[in-house]
Design a protein around this motif. Sequence first.
Motif, PDB file in Angstrom:
ATOM      1  N   HIS A 138      -5.653   7.976   1.626  1.00  0.00           N
ATOM      2  CA  HIS A 138      -5.988   6.565   1.855  1.00  0.00           C
ATOM      3  C   HIS A 138      -7.420   6.276   1.426  1.00  0.00           C
ATOM      4  O   HIS A 138      -7.707   5.197   0.923  1.00  0.00           O
ATOM      5  N   GLY A 139      -8.315   7.247   1.622  1.00  0.00           N
ATOM      6  CA  GLY A 139      -9.717   7.083   1.256  1.00  0.00           C
ATOM      7  C   GLY A 139      -9.948   6.971  -0.236  1.00  0.00           C
ATOM      8  O   GLY A 139     -11.018   6.552  -0.667  1.00  0.00           O
ATOM      9  N   ARG A 140      -8.959   7.338  -1.012  1.00  0.00           N
ATOM     10  CA  ARG A 140      -9.032   7.156  -2.462  1.00  0.00           C
ATOM     11  C   ARG A 140      -8.288   5.896  -2.887  1.00  0.00           C
ATOM     12  O   ARG A 140      -8.751   5.140  -3.743  1.00  0.00           O
ATOM     13  N   LEU A 141      -7.133   5.678  -2.293  1.00  0.00           N
ATOM     14  CA  LEU A 141      -6.273   4.568  -2.702  1.00  0.00           C
ATOM     15  C   LEU A 141      -6.895   3.206  -2.419  1.00  0.00           C
ATOM     16  O   LEU A 141      -7.065   2.390  -3.332  1.00  0.00           O
ATOM     17  N   TYR A 142      -7.219   2.956  -1.167  1.00  0.00           N
ATOM     18  CA  TYR A 142      -7.609   1.598  -0.780  1.00  0.00           C
ATOM     19  C   TYR A 142      -8.964   1.155  -1.328  1.00  0.00           C
ATOM     20  O   TYR A 142      -9.091  -0.003  -1.754  1.00  0.00           O
ATOM     21  N   PRO A 143      -9.966   2.022  -1.395  1.00  0.00           N
ATOM     22  CA  PRO A 143     -11.212   1.579  -2.041  1.00  0.00           C
ATOM     23  C   PRO A 143     -11.006   1.221  -3.520  1.00  0.00           C
ATOM     24  O   PRO A 143     -11.620   0.279  -4.024  1.00  0.00           O
ATOM     25  N   ASN A 144     -10.136   1.949  -4.195  1.00  0.00           N
ATOM     26  CA  ASN A 144      -9.865   1.631  -5.601  1.00  0.00           C
ATOM     27  C   ASN A 144      -9.076   0.336  -5.744  1.00  0.00           C
ATOM     28  O   ASN A 144      -9.327  -0.446  -6.663  1.00  0.00           O
ATOM     29  N   LEU A 145      -8.136   0.085  -4.849  1.00  0.00           N
ATOM     30  CA  LEU A 145      -7.446  -1.210  -4.858  1.00  0.00           C
ATOM     31  C   LEU A 145      -8.437  -2.339  -4.585  1.00  0.00           C
ATOM     32  O   LEU A 145      -8.392  -3.385  -5.244  1.00  0.00           O
ATOM     33  N   GLU A 186       1.980  14.221  -8.578  1.00  0.00           N
ATOM     34  CA  GLU A 186       2.533  15.413  -7.930  1.00  0.00           C
ATOM     35  C   GLU A 186       1.571  16.028  -6.924  1.00  0.00           C
ATOM     36  O   GLU A 186       1.466  17.246  -6.788  1.00  0.00           O
ATOM     37  N   LYS A 187       0.866  15.171  -6.209  1.00  0.00           N
ATOM     38  CA  LYS A 187      -0.002  15.600  -5.111  1.00  0.00           C
ATOM     39  C   LYS A 187      -0.271  14.404  -4.214  1.00  0.00           C
ATOM     40  O   LYS A 187      -0.033  13.253  -4.594  1.00  0.00           O
ATOM     41  N   GLU A 188      -0.768  14.694  -3.037  1.00  0.00           N
ATOM     42  CA  GLU A 188      -1.033  13.640  -2.061  1.00  0.00           C
ATOM     43  C   GLU A 188      -2.209  12.772  -2.500  1.00  0.00           C
ATOM     44  O   GLU A 188      -3.220  13.279  -2.978  1.00  0.00           O
ATOM     45  N   ILE A 189      -2.031  11.472  -2.354  1.00  0.00           N
ATOM     46  CA  ILE A 189      -3.108  10.517  -2.604  1.00  0.00           C
ATOM     47  C   ILE A 189      -3.600  10.064  -1.237  1.00  0.00           C
ATOM     48  O   ILE A 189      -2.845   9.477  -0.462  1.00  0.00           O
ATOM     49  N   GLY A 222       0.777  -1.228   0.000  1.00  0.00           N
ATOM     50  CA  GLY A 222       0.000   0.000   0.000  1.00  0.00           C
ATOM     51  C   GLY A 222       0.810   1.281   0.000  1.00  0.00           C
ATOM     52  O   GLY A 222       0.596   2.164  -0.826  1.00  0.00           O
ATOM     53  N   LEU A 223       1.755   1.403   0.908  1.00  0.00           N
ATOM     54  CA  LEU A 223       2.538   2.631   1.019  1.00  0.00           C
ATOM     55  C   LEU A 223       3.411   2.864  -0.209  1.00  0.00           C
ATOM     56  O   LEU A 223       3.532   3.986  -0.699  1.00  0.00           O
ATOM     57  N   ALA A 224       4.003   1.807  -0.740  1.00  0.00           N
ATOM     58  CA  ALA A 224       4.838   1.948  -1.942  1.00  0.00           C
ATOM     59  C   ALA A 224       3.990   2.377  -3.136  1.00  0.00           C
ATOM     60  O   ALA A 224       4.415   3.224  -3.934  1.00  0.00           O
ATOM     61  N   ILE A 225       2.803   1.811  -3.254  1.00  0.00           N
ATOM     62  CA  ILE A 225       1.893   2.189  -4.340  1.00  0.00           C
ATOM     63  C   ILE A 225       1.502   3.654  -4.186  1.00  0.00           C
ATOM     64  O   ILE A 225       1.526   4.421  -5.150  1.00  0.00           O
ATOM     65  N   LYS A 226       1.161   4.036  -2.974  1.00  0.00           N
ATOM     66  CA  LYS A 226       0.766   5.414  -2.674  1.00  0.00           C
ATOM     67  C   LYS A 226       1.894   6.390  -3.041  1.00  0.00           C
ATOM     68  O   LYS A 226       1.665   7.406  -3.702  1.00  0.00           O
ATOM     69  N   GLU A 227       3.113   6.090  -2.631  1.00  0.00           N
ATOM     70  CA  GLU A 227       4.250   6.966  -2.904  1.00  0.00           C
ATOM     71  C   GLU A 227       4.518   7.093  -4.401  1.00  0.00           C
ATOM     72  O   GLU A 227       4.809   8.181  -4.902  1.00  0.00           O
ATOM     73  N   GLU A 228       4.411   5.998  -5.109  1.00  0.00           N
ATOM     74  CA  GLU A 228       4.637   6.019  -6.558  1.00  0.00           C
ATOM     75  C   GLU A 228       3.597   6.893  -7.253  1.00  0.00           C
ATOM     76  O   GLU A 228       3.924   7.683  -8.141  1.00  0.00           O
ATOM     77  N   LEU A 229       2.338   6.757  -6.858  1.00  0.00           N
ATOM     78  CA  LEU A 229       1.280   7.565  -7.462  1.00  0.00           C
ATOM     79  C   LEU A 229       1.405   9.036  -7.089  1.00  0.00           C
ATOM     80  O   LEU A 229       1.148   9.916  -7.919  1.00  0.00           O
ATOM     81  N   GLU A 230       1.823   9.313  -5.862  1.00  0.00           N
ATOM     82  CA  GLU A 230       2.020  10.704  -5.448  1.00  0.00           C
ATOM     83  C   GLU A 230       3.122  11.364  -6.272  1.00  0.00           C
ATOM     84  O   GLU A 230       3.014  12.539  -6.636  1.00  0.00           O
ATOM     85  N   GLU A 231       4.154  10.610  -6.571  1.00  0.00           N
ATOM     86  CA  GLU A 231       5.232  11.147  -7.404  1.00  0.00           C
ATOM     87  C   GLU A 231       4.710  11.441  -8.814  1.00  0.00           C
ATOM     88  O   GLU A 231       5.007  12.484  -9.393  1.00  0.00           O
ATOM     89  N   TYR A 232       3.910  10.535  -9.349  1.00  0.00           N
ATOM     90  CA  TYR A 232       3.372  10.713 -10.697  1.00  0.00           C
ATOM     91  C   TYR A 232       2.364  11.860 -10.759  1.00  0.00           C
ATOM     92  O   TYR A 232       2.443  12.722 -11.636  1.00  0.00           O
TER      93      TYR A 232
END
Length: 91
Positions: free
Chosen positions: A40-47, A35-38, A23-33
């Motif tokens: 948890h309420g968006r990340l985990y429901p989509n996963l 260029e804004k904070e992702i 989860g955290l690695a996925i979150k960090e990668e997407l935040e880099e892409y």
Amino acid sequence: MYDLTGFQRDLLYVVAGLDDPHGLAIKEELEEYYEKEIHHGRLYPNLDTLVEKGLVEKGERDRRTNEYTLTRRGRRELEARIEWETGYAST
């Protein structure tokens, strides 16, 4: 794949491309892409949606960390999407 949001498709690419997709690695990668904070309420429901659709498998690494991998179907869908995109992008 046609019924996924762009964010969900991006999640598939990231899960496929990381050596250690948790989860955290996925979150960090997407935040880099993005260029804004992702959040948890968006990340985990989509996963979870990708898991429900049979594209991603969710496993437990330890009590606090889940890991994600593409299923065979997820890999096939992603490869088909890449082939489709390449047909348009290479012109």
